[in-house]
Enzyme design. Structure first.
Site, mmCIF file in Angstrom:
data_model
loop_
_atom_site.group_PDB
_atom_site.id
_atom_site.type_symbol
_atom_site.label_atom_id
_atom_site.label_comp_id
_atom_site.label_asym_id
_atom_site.label_seq_id
_atom_site.Cartn_x
_atom_site.Cartn_y
_atom_site.Cartn_z
ATOM 1 N N CYS A 39 10.462 -15.868 -2.001
ATOM 2 C CA CYS A 39 10.526 -16.643 -2.907
ATOM 3 C C CYS A 39 10.885 -18.055 -2.133
ATOM 4 O O CYS A 39 11.801 -18.134 -1.422
ATOM 5 C CB CYS A 39 11.519 -16.423 -3.825
ATOM 6 S SG CYS A 39 12.362 -17.877 -4.397
ATOM 7 N N GLU A 40 9.957 -19.122 -2.485
ATOM 8 C CA GLU A 40 10.268 -20.205 -1.632
ATOM 9 C C GLU A 40 11.473 -21.051 -2.112
ATOM 10 O O GLU A 40 11.881 -22.296 -1.588
ATOM 11 C CB GLU A 40 8.864 -21.123 -1.826
ATOM 12 C CG GLU A 40 8.435 -21.523 -3.062
ATOM 13 C CD GLU A 40 7.130 -22.511 -3.137
ATOM 14 O OE1 GLU A 40 6.307 -22.155 -2.067
ATOM 15 O OE2 GLU A 40 6.949 -23.224 -3.886
ATOM 16 N N HIS A 41 11.803 -20.900 -3.375
ATOM 17 C CA HIS A 41 13.020 -21.385 -3.874
ATOM 18 C C HIS A 41 14.229 -21.094 -3.224
ATOM 19 O O HIS A 41 15.162 -21.772 -3.048
ATOM 20 C CB HIS A 41 13.181 -21.635 -5.475
ATOM 21 C CG HIS A 41 11.876 -22.154 -6.091
ATOM 22 N ND1 HIS A 41 11.190 -21.716 -7.089
ATOM 23 C CD2 HIS A 41 10.919 -23.031 -5.758
ATOM 24 C CE1 HIS A 41 10.257 -22.111 -7.558
ATOM 25 N NE2 HIS A 41 10.330 -23.138 -6.709
ATOM 26 N N HIS A 42 14.603 -19.887 -2.929
ATOM 27 C CA HIS A 42 15.700 -19.208 -2.558
ATOM 28 C C HIS A 42 15.458 -18.586 -1.082
ATOM 29 O O HIS A 42 16.710 -18.040 -0.516
ATOM 30 C CB HIS A 42 16.228 -18.271 -3.560
ATOM 31 C CG HIS A 42 16.508 -18.801 -5.134
ATOM 32 N ND1 HIS A 42 15.713 -18.657 -5.920
ATOM 33 C CD2 HIS A 42 17.746 -19.395 -5.472
ATOM 34 C CE1 HIS A 42 16.252 -19.466 -7.001
ATOM 35 N NE2 HIS A 42 17.254 -19.836 -6.633
ATOM 36 N N GLN A 71 5.663 -16.441 -7.418
ATOM 37 C CA GLN A 71 4.822 -15.397 -7.865
ATOM 38 C C GLN A 71 3.402 -16.000 -8.778
ATOM 39 O O GLN A 71 2.379 -15.403 -8.419
ATOM 40 C CB GLN A 71 5.474 -14.326 -8.910
ATOM 41 C CG GLN A 71 4.641 -13.170 -9.381
ATOM 42 C CD GLN A 71 5.552 -12.449 -10.387
ATOM 43 O OE1 GLN A 71 6.628 -12.288 -10.193
ATOM 44 N NE2 GLN A 71 4.656 -11.689 -11.087
ATOM 45 N N HIS A 83 12.347 -10.002 -8.681
ATOM 46 C CA HIS A 83 12.977 -11.182 -7.558
ATOM 47 C C HIS A 83 14.357 -10.877 -7.462
ATOM 48 O O HIS A 83 15.285 -11.041 -8.209
ATOM 49 C CB HIS A 83 12.604 -12.463 -8.519
ATOM 50 C CG HIS A 83 11.151 -12.807 -8.716
ATOM 51 N ND1 HIS A 83 10.648 -13.786 -8.034
ATOM 52 C CD2 HIS A 83 10.092 -12.315 -9.446
ATOM 53 C CE1 HIS A 83 9.416 -13.894 -8.256
ATOM 54 N NE2 HIS A 83 9.228 -12.986 -9.136
ATOM 55 N N CYS A 121 16.379 -12.925 -6.068
ATOM 56 C CA CYS A 121 17.041 -14.221 -6.331
ATOM 57 C C CYS A 121 17.494 -14.334 -7.779
ATOM 58 O O CYS A 121 18.422 -14.828 -8.062
ATOM 59 C CB CYS A 121 16.377 -15.235 -5.852
ATOM 60 S SG CYS A 121 14.521 -15.524 -7.068
#
Ligand code: ZN
Length: 184
Positions: free
Chosen positions: A76-79, A117, A145, A147
């Protein structure tokens, strides 16, 4: 290309940041170990889906091809935490098909990078549409996920579902339902 030195330096700093001692025995080799692992986790950035989709076969009259339960792991590119699950890919060929294992490899090209995703789903559908020119494409991804499941609401096992449709699958409820029924 992963810059090992840069990643190792960052991990060293990260360990300090969370209050760890990067020089204690168990962590001593961790920065370089993570750097080497990143080469595999993010190898999709250096690949082109065409690497796997260029070898095509003629299959006149083939109406629907489905490759289901393609296991994937992504970040996940956010976390920068893993999300993982199954991708299901369907297309209606316009005479050309690719080897089934190639679909799984193509999924990995997009999964093995910092990703979300929704974008993963779209990129798979677009790559198939662009390189195979099929009459229709539908992609469905189910993923957990970490995260989400490891923190906050801690809904263990909760699954995120995303879909993308192209061509004959677009706005065609019957065709979409047929694909989803075949996944059961
Ligand atoms: Zn996340």
């Amino acid at each position: 290309m992963v810059d090992r030195e840069k990643v190792a330096t960052a991990v060293h700093l990260f360990l300090e940041g969370i209050g760890e001692d990067p020089l204690r025995e168990g962590l001593l080799e961790t920065p370089m170990r993570v750097a080497r692992m990143c080469e595999e986790l993010y190898c999709g950035m250096d690949q082109d889906p065409l690497d796997h989709l260029s070898k095509q076969f003629t299959a006149e009259g083939s109406e629907l091809v489905i490759e289901k339960d393609i296991t994937f792991y992504s970040m996940c590119e956010h976390h920068l935490m893993p999300f993982f699950g199954k991708a299901h890919v369907a297309y209606i060929p316009s005479g050309k098909v690719v080897g089934l294992s190639k679909l799984a490899r193509m999924v990995d090209v997009f999964a093995r990078r910092a990703q979300i995703q929704e974008k993963l789903t779209i990129q798979i559908a677009d790559a198939l549409e662009e390189h195979l020119s099929p009459l229709g494409v539908m992609v469905m991804i189910e993923a957990e996920h970490t995260c989400m499941t490891m923190r906050g609401v801690k809904k263990t096992g909760s699954i995120t579902v995303s879909t993308a449709t192209r061509g004959q699958f677009k706005d065609n409820y019957d065709k979409q339902k047929m694909f989803l029924d075949l996944l059961k």
